[in-house]
Every structure is written in structure tokens, then in C-alpha cells.
Write a protein that holds these residues in place. Structure first.
Motif, PDB file in Angstrom:
ATOM      1  N   ASP A 152     -68.286 -66.017  -5.630  1.00 49.61           N
ATOM      2  CA  ASP A 152     -67.610 -66.168  -6.918  1.00 49.61           C
ATOM      3  C   ASP A 152     -66.160 -65.680  -6.863  1.00 49.61           C
ATOM      4  O   ASP A 152     -65.696 -64.921  -7.725  1.00 49.61           O
ATOM      5  N   ILE A 153     -65.466 -66.133  -5.803  1.00 52.44           N
ATOM      6  CA  ILE A 153     -64.064 -65.746  -5.651  1.00 52.44           C
ATOM      7  C   ILE A 153     -63.365 -66.749  -4.744  1.00 52.44           C
ATOM      8  O   ILE A 153     -63.987 -67.317  -3.834  1.00 52.44           O
ATOM      9  N   ALA A 154     -62.089 -66.988  -4.999  1.00 53.65           N
ATOM     10  CA  ALA A 154     -61.321 -67.936  -4.181  1.00 53.65           C
ATOM     11  C   ALA A 154     -61.004 -67.308  -2.833  1.00 53.65           C
ATOM     12  O   ALA A 154     -60.635 -66.127  -2.747  1.00 53.65           O
ATOM     13  N   LEU A 155     -61.147 -68.112  -1.771  1.00 53.61           N
ATOM     14  CA  LEU A 155     -60.867 -67.614  -0.417  1.00 53.61           C
ATOM     15  C   LEU A 155     -59.632 -68.264   0.203  1.00 53.61           C
ATOM     16  O   LEU A 155     -58.956 -67.624   1.016  1.00 53.61           O
ATOM     17  N   LEU A 156     -59.338 -69.529  -0.157  1.00 53.42           N
ATOM     18  CA  LEU A 156     -58.237 -70.258   0.451  1.00 53.42           C
ATOM     19  C   LEU A 156     -57.331 -70.841  -0.621  1.00 53.42           C
ATOM     20  O   LEU A 156     -57.793 -71.273  -1.681  1.00 53.42           O
ATOM     21  N   GLU A 157     -56.028 -70.861  -0.302  1.00 52.60           N
ATOM     22  CA  GLU A 157     -55.036 -71.491  -1.167  1.00 52.60           C
ATOM     23  C   GLU A 157     -54.287 -72.535  -0.356  1.00 52.60           C
ATOM     24  O   GLU A 157     -53.832 -72.240   0.755  1.00 52.60           O
ATOM     25  N   PRO A 158     -54.146 -73.775  -0.860  1.00 50.99           N
ATOM     26  CA  PRO A 158     -53.385 -74.784  -0.110  1.00 50.99           C
ATOM     27  C   PRO A 158     -51.894 -74.477  -0.123  1.00 50.99           C
ATOM     28  O   PRO A 158     -51.317 -74.143  -1.151  1.00 50.99           O
ATOM     29  N   ILE A 159     -51.287 -74.590   1.062  1.00 53.20           N
ATOM     30  CA  ILE A 159     -49.836 -74.433   1.218  1.00 53.20           C
ATOM     31  C   ILE A 159     -49.360 -75.639   2.012  1.00 53.20           C
ATOM     32  O   ILE A 159     -49.365 -75.628   3.254  1.00 53.20           O
TER      33      ILE A 159
END
Length: 309
Positions: free
Chosen positions: A44-51
């Protein structure tokens, strides 16, 4: 015992893209993305962010990786502690990964030593580039890696691995039979070859990094005329006057090419550091401890080219 998706996340952190992580983990990019999405949902947490085309780990992902490294090291230590309850000779399988020169000169001697000292132990060798060797360790596809230290490998502070220095190996100049340095008496410096064309490994490989760093330390950028990853190819070009090269002291060059190996006698004398790496917490496991002991035995007693008996 450890969620394998943590290893995939580690690969993304190390290589920066889902595609590269998929390659080293032997998965498809879609499978990697699916695993990361599933893990993120479970936690229940974000692990990756697109760059752009790459991805960046979130602060939560870095926290998860830190815990994953602690769990993995504890599991490796648990395996070592459990081995103490087993009686009898050291057995099982020990998997080595090593770069080309070590795979040809150092590791076979260590395997021979292990065969004598621990006949019940099965050994396996895979030749691989240093960066790939760390991937193999992280994926539990190798137990012990012999690696030349370059800027592209994980730092010694990386908590996922333990690194042990084995030896420092000088690099010599390799020239053709008609080169002006042949027969020269007195001081030989690497910068004496600043004006020569150079033969070097392909960009991204350890040998390319060694050559460019050595030349930079000597005060010049090498004029690279040819790229060759195999010693046979490089020696053939050098023998025919197409350039000069740097060769490790232990490299066994083909005898059918007419070349001259010349030691560098003035600072900076280029060297490469050879290290052994294992997963954190695993070095006390009997098989891995035996492998490290065998490598130390060989490097301390069986490498006369480095000035040892």
C-alpha cells in the motif's frame, strides 16, 4: 525465504530502468512492471516514479531496500550458522563468477586447490564482466565473484555485498617489434605513448575503463584507433603496428603474435585491483569460506608474475 521481488527492485535500483532490470533478472519488462505493481499494492505504497523513459525509486522503496538487505544478510548468516550443525567434510556446490583474466589464471588454480582440500565439494565457474558478476551474486546465481575494481561496480560501502581485496596487478605496455620503445634502457613512462594510436576494449567493458583511467592519470587521453575485447585480436593488431595497448601482468598473450611486453618503471604505474565479492552475511558458510581461503592461497603463493614465490 526472502521475497524474490526484492531482488527485482534491487536490480532496478542498480540499473535505473525496468528494461535493464528485466534483462539481468531474466524476466520480461512487463513481468518486472507487474511484480513491482503487485508489491506496491500489497504494501500500500508507491515504489517507482516515472522519469522520462527511466524510473526513480521513491523514498519508501529505498527504505524497503534497506530492510531487504538486512533480511538477506541475516538469512545468509543463518545458513552459515546452520552449517555448523552438519558433520563431515565440506560439500555441496560452490559457484564462481570471474572476469576473463582471473577466469583463465587465478580461479582454475583455486578450483584445483579446492579439489585437493575438499574433494566432496562441486565447483562451477562462469566467466563474466565485473558488473554482471554482481548481478549474478544478487540473483543467487553465483556464490563468489572475482572482480577487477572499476567505477562501474557497487562501492565497498554497498550493504548488499562484502568485498575482499586479493591483489594489485600491474599493467604493462604492449608494443610491436619495431616500436621505438623496444630495447630502450632506463625509465619507461606511460605518457611516452601519448602520441600513439591505442587499442582498447569496447566502451562499457572493464578493460576500456582501466585503459582510459590509466592514461588520464598519466596526463593524456588515449587516441583509440581500434576496439578489441579478445587478447588474440588486440595482440594481432599490436604486432602489425596498428597501435599499442595495456595488458595486465597475468594476461597470457598468444605466442603466435610478435609483440613486446614492456613494464612501466615510473609513476604513475597503472595497476588494477582484483577483489573477491560475496553476498553480505555469506562469507562464513563453509563452501564460501573454503573458496575465499583457496583464492587467498593462490594469490599469496601461486602468482610468481606478481613477484610472489
Amino acid at each position: 525465504m526472502i521475497d524474490r521481488r526484492l531482488r527485482v527492485l534491487q536490480a532496478i535500483a542498480r540499473h535505473g530502468t525496468v528494461t535493464a532490470a528485466a534483462e539481468v533478472c531474466r524476466l520480461t519488462p512487463s513481468a518486472v512492471s507487474h511484480q513491482m505493481q503487485a508489491l506496491a499494492r500489497e504494501l500500500d505504497i508507491a515504489l517507482l516514479e516515472p522519469i522520462g523513459r527511466n524510473v526513480r525509486l521513491t523514498p519508501a522503496a529505498h527504505t524497503l531496500l534497506a530492510h531487504g538487505e538486512t533480511l538477506t544478510a541475516a538469512w545468509e548468516q543463518a545458513r552459515a550458522d546452520l552449517a555448523a550443525h552438519r558433520a563431515g567434510a565440506v560439500g555441496g556446490t560452490l559457484r564462481f563468477a570471474a572476469f576473463s583474466s582471473a577466469a583463465a589464471v587465478v580461479v582454475p588454480r583455486a578450483l584445483e586447490h579446492l579439489r585437493t582440500e575438499h574433494p566432496a565439494l562441486r565447483v562451477f565457474l562462469r566467466e563474466s564482466e565485473p558488473g554482471r558478476s554482481f548481478d549474478l551474486l544478487a540473483a543467487d546465481e553465483a556464490d563468489l565473484a572475482v572482480i577487477v575494481a572499476t567505477p562501474s561496480i557497487p562501492p565497498a560501502s554497498d550493504a548488499a555485498f562484502e568485498q575482499h581485496s586479493l591483489f594489485d596487478e600491474p599493467l604493462d605496455i604492449l608494443v610491436g617489434p619495431d616500436h621505438p620503445l623496444v630495447g630502450r634502457r632506463g625509465v619507461v613512462a606511460l605518457r611516452d605513448l601519448a602520441g600513439d594510436p591505442w587499442i582498447c576494449g569496447n566502451v562499457g567493458r572493464a578493460y576500456h575503463q582501466l585503459v582510459t583511467l590509466a592514461c588520464t592519470a598519466a596526463g593524456f587521453a588515449p587516441d583509440i584507433a581500434h576496439y578489441a575485447d579478445e587478447w588474440d585480436t588486440g595482440a594481432a593488431l599490436v604486432a602489425r603496428g596498428f597501435g599499442v595497448a595495456l595488458v595486465p601482468r597475468l594476461a597470457d598473450l598468444p605466442a603466435h603474435h610478435d609483440t613486446r611486453r614492456i613494464p612501466i618503471t615510473t609513476d604513475p604505474v597503472p595497476t588494477r585491483r582484483v577483489i573477491a565479492a560475496v553476498r553480505a552475511g555469506s562469507q562464513d558458510q563453509p563452501t564460501i569460506a573454503a573458496g575465499l581461503d583457496a583464492l587467498r592461497h593462490v594469490t599469496e603463493t601461486g602468482l610468481p608474475a606478481l613477484g610472489r614465490s
